[in-house]
Scaffold this active site. Structure first.
Site, mmCIF file in Angstrom:
data_model
loop_
_atom_site.group_PDB
_atom_site.id
_atom_site.type_symbol
_atom_site.label_atom_id
_atom_site.label_comp_id
_atom_site.label_asym_id
_atom_site.label_seq_id
_atom_site.Cartn_x
_atom_site.Cartn_y
_atom_site.Cartn_z
ATOM 1 N N HIS A 127 69.720 73.587 41.910
ATOM 2 C CA HIS A 127 69.321 72.648 42.955
ATOM 3 C C HIS A 127 68.467 71.538 42.340
ATOM 4 O O HIS A 127 67.411 71.813 41.767
ATOM 5 C CB HIS A 127 68.512 73.436 43.995
ATOM 6 C CG HIS A 127 68.111 72.668 45.202
ATOM 7 N ND1 HIS A 127 68.850 72.658 46.361
ATOM 8 C CD2 HIS A 127 67.029 71.902 45.443
ATOM 9 C CE1 HIS A 127 68.230 71.914 47.263
ATOM 10 N NE2 HIS A 127 67.126 71.440 46.741
ATOM 11 N N TYR A 158 65.919 68.786 52.405
ATOM 12 C CA TYR A 158 67.241 68.578 52.973
ATOM 13 C C TYR A 158 67.359 67.202 53.614
ATOM 14 O O TYR A 158 68.247 66.941 54.395
ATOM 15 C CB TYR A 158 67.617 69.724 53.921
ATOM 16 C CG TYR A 158 67.896 70.971 53.106
ATOM 17 C CD1 TYR A 158 69.041 71.058 52.335
ATOM 18 C CD2 TYR A 158 66.970 71.994 53.041
ATOM 19 C CE1 TYR A 158 69.281 72.148 51.525
ATOM 20 C CE2 TYR A 158 67.199 73.102 52.238
ATOM 21 C CZ TYR A 158 68.355 73.179 51.477
ATOM 22 O OH TYR A 158 68.576 74.244 50.674
ATOM 23 N N HIS A 208 73.133 71.224 55.428
ATOM 24 C CA HIS A 208 72.198 72.181 56.039
ATOM 25 C C HIS A 208 72.142 72.012 57.551
ATOM 26 O O HIS A 208 71.071 72.071 58.155
ATOM 27 C CB HIS A 208 70.801 72.004 55.419
ATOM 28 C CG HIS A 208 70.033 73.280 55.273
ATOM 29 N ND1 HIS A 208 69.194 73.754 56.239
ATOM 30 C CD2 HIS A 208 69.985 74.181 54.275
ATOM 31 C CE1 HIS A 208 68.649 74.895 55.829
ATOM 32 N NE2 HIS A 208 69.113 75.176 54.647
ATOM 33 N N GLU A 258 76.656 80.395 55.279
ATOM 34 C CA GLU A 258 75.450 81.157 54.944
ATOM 35 C C GLU A 258 74.774 81.744 56.183
ATOM 36 O O GLU A 258 74.016 82.703 56.069
ATOM 37 C CB GLU A 258 74.479 80.333 54.099
ATOM 38 C CG GLU A 258 73.759 79.214 54.797
ATOM 39 C CD GLU A 258 72.884 78.411 53.824
ATOM 40 O OE1 GLU A 258 73.400 77.961 52.782
ATOM 41 O OE2 GLU A 258 71.689 78.239 54.092
ATOM 42 N N ARG A 279 80.625 81.099 51.901
ATOM 43 C CA ARG A 279 79.342 81.308 51.208
ATOM 44 C C ARG A 279 78.365 82.117 52.062
ATOM 45 O O ARG A 279 77.206 81.738 52.255
ATOM 46 C CB ARG A 279 78.728 79.988 50.747
ATOM 47 C CG ARG A 279 78.675 78.876 51.746
ATOM 48 C CD ARG A 279 77.928 77.685 51.192
ATOM 49 N NE ARG A 279 76.500 77.885 51.167
ATOM 50 C CZ ARG A 279 75.793 78.311 50.131
ATOM 51 N NH1 ARG A 279 76.361 78.610 48.993
ATOM 52 N NH2 ARG A 279 74.488 78.459 50.225
ATOM 53 N N HIS A 308 75.810 83.023 49.117
ATOM 54 C CA HIS A 308 74.452 82.483 49.273
ATOM 55 C C HIS A 308 73.500 83.169 48.284
ATOM 56 O O HIS A 308 73.476 84.399 48.215
ATOM 57 C CB HIS A 308 74.015 82.782 50.711
ATOM 58 C CG HIS A 308 72.829 82.027 51.193
ATOM 59 N ND1 HIS A 308 71.849 82.618 51.966
ATOM 60 C CD2 HIS A 308 72.454 80.734 51.037
ATOM 61 C CE1 HIS A 308 70.938 81.714 52.270
ATOM 62 N NE2 HIS A 308 71.274 80.567 51.725
ATOM 63 N N ASP A 312 65.372 83.812 49.244
ATOM 64 C CA ASP A 312 65.238 84.898 50.217
ATOM 65 C C ASP A 312 66.427 85.870 50.147
ATOM 66 O O ASP A 312 66.848 86.441 51.157
ATOM 67 C CB ASP A 312 64.973 84.388 51.646
ATOM 68 C CG ASP A 312 66.019 83.430 52.160
ATOM 69 O OD1 ASP A 312 66.799 82.905 51.347
ATOM 70 O OD2 ASP A 312 66.043 83.188 53.379
ATOM 71 N N GLU A 335 75.472 80.362 43.893
ATOM 72 C CA GLU A 335 74.163 79.707 44.048
ATOM 73 C C GLU A 335 73.118 80.526 43.297
ATOM 74 O O GLU A 335 73.096 81.754 43.397
ATOM 75 C CB GLU A 335 73.791 79.631 45.535
ATOM 76 C CG GLU A 335 72.449 78.950 45.770
ATOM 77 C CD GLU A 335 72.100 78.831 47.261
ATOM 78 O OE1 GLU A 335 72.710 79.532 48.085
ATOM 79 O OE2 GLU A 335 71.205 78.030 47.578
HETATM 80 MG MG MG Z 1 72.750 75.939 52.106
#
Ligand code: MG
Length: 400
Positions: A127, A158, A208, A258, A279, A308, A312, A335
């Protein structure tokens, strides 16, 4: 082994970095034989613990841990009402632990139980954020120098947080952003990146769910010339019918899922070929058992996986992702948010990244353990993360 029984199911909560992590430990009648699974739903962590210790423990204790398929299905429907993220995460914790146990008994890594390796390592995406286009470019180049070939590019988290217009009087607290400023900033960002860096690098972007559907359609269309590897979560699960509209307008590859928890969310997108990458958050759909089935369904329709993998997800969950990645023919990209030293210390055997690829280790099962004494030194904090309280400039509640 015919006598093997589940003797205990426990939830272990720890927060060594920012996210509250939930790991399940399933113990068996064979001394020293146990399994670990990820049940991380960081925003409702104690609800998951209750689902595990107040309900699933009663369901699983005394049962044969080898019967994963039957146990998964019966536990899933045993609540009668099902498919929510709390119950799915709780079930995932047990499910992954059962695969871990089966691998330990067999003396094989889980990827071997899932069909064996299709590749030695799984390519990951990192990222790259930045306050402006030049800053994002610098961060993209920094990842490239470390050997990464897939980079997700965002500007200001985002997006759209730079210049929220005047709020109304007595505006409610929250994380304010401006969807219009955000939407206009993204094509300019990719124009800059492609003109400076070129096309020999895979770039990604995550909306997002920050836009109303027609604006997501417009942005996907505007980004077509920049040849994204994929555009992530252009729409919230509540608006999946709009994917057809995006498909009719452009060939920007789409990644979605996700937030999915229910098969009815992914089935139409996959079977109608409306997305290119699935994902899901593996624990939110119930663990390795449903994820393997989903990957197989996707393979039949030309859809690749991109599970994903943010902060977390516990290191146990990352390990499960990697076992799926290397054993799924239709793997796309993974990811990867990186693991801290303290997470690696608490979870020995965590997956390793080298030169842009993540590798599972070859120990039996998931190949990962937990130091419970060390984990207990990092109790989960209370509180509501501000980013989950997203608001438009006029104060309207939005998807975060
Ligand atoms: Mg995402």
């Amino acid at each position: 082994m015919a006598e093997l029984k589940i003797t205990n199911v426990r939830a272990i909560l720890t927060a060594p970095v920012a996210s509250r992590l939930i790991v399940v430990k399933v113990e068996t009648s064979e001394p020293g034989l146990y399994g670990l699974g990820c049940a991380t739903f960081t925003q409702r962590h104690t609800a998951v613990r209750s689902a595990i210790e107040d309900f699933l423990k009663l369901f699983f204790v005394g049962k044969d841990p080898h019967r994963i398929e039957d146990l998964w299905h019966t536990a899933w429907v045993n609540s009668y009402w099902r498919n929510g993220p709390v119950l799915n995460n709780a079930l995932s914790g047990v499910d992954m632990a059962l695969w871990d146990i089966k691998g330990k008994v067999a003396g094989l890594p889980v990827y071997q139980l899932l069909g064996g390796k299709c590749r030695e390592g799984a390519a990951v995406y990192r990222h790259a954020d930045g306050r402006d286009e030049v800053h994002v470019e610098e961060n993209v180049r920094a990842w490239m120098e470390q050997g990464y070939q897939y980079i997700r590019c965002q500007m200001g988290g985002y997006g759209g947080r730079f210049a929220v217009r005047d709020r109304p009087e007595n505006a409610q607290p929250g994380s304010y952003y401006d969807p219009d400023i955000y939407a206009r900033s993204v094509p300019a960002l990719f124009e800059h990146l492609r003109s400076k860096i070129g096309y020999d690098i895979n770039l990604l972007h995550d909306i997002h769910e920050r836009l109303v559907p027609i604006e997501a359609v417009r942005l996907a269309k505007q980004l077509e010339p920049y040849r994204l590897f994929f555009l992530e979560d252009p729409l919230p699960p509540e608006h999946i019918e709009w994917f057809q509209m995006i498909r009719q307008q452009c060939t920007t590859p789409l990644a979605m899922g996700e937030l999915f928890v229910h098969p009815l969310e992914w089935k139409p997108l996959v079977t109608n070929r409306l997305i290119d990458f699935i994902r899901c958050h593996i624990s939110a759909i119930g663990g390795i058992t449903p994820a393997k089935k989903l990957a197989t369904l996707c393979d039949a329709f030309g859809v690749r996986t991109a599970w994903h993998g943010p902060g977390d997800v516990s290191p146990v969950g990352h390990a499960a992702n990697v076992h799926l990645d290397v054993s799924s023919r239709n793997f796309g990209v993974q990811e990867w948010s990186g693991l801290s030293d303290i997470e690696r210390e608490i979870f020995p055997g965590s997956p390793e990244v080298r030169n842009g690829y993540v590798y599972p280790n070859d120990k039996p099962g998931l190949g990962i353990d937990i130091d419970e004494t060390l984990a207990a030194k990092y109790p989960c904090p209370e509180g509501v993360p501000e980013w989950t309280l997203a608001r438009a400039p006029d104060g309207t509640a939005m998807f975060p």
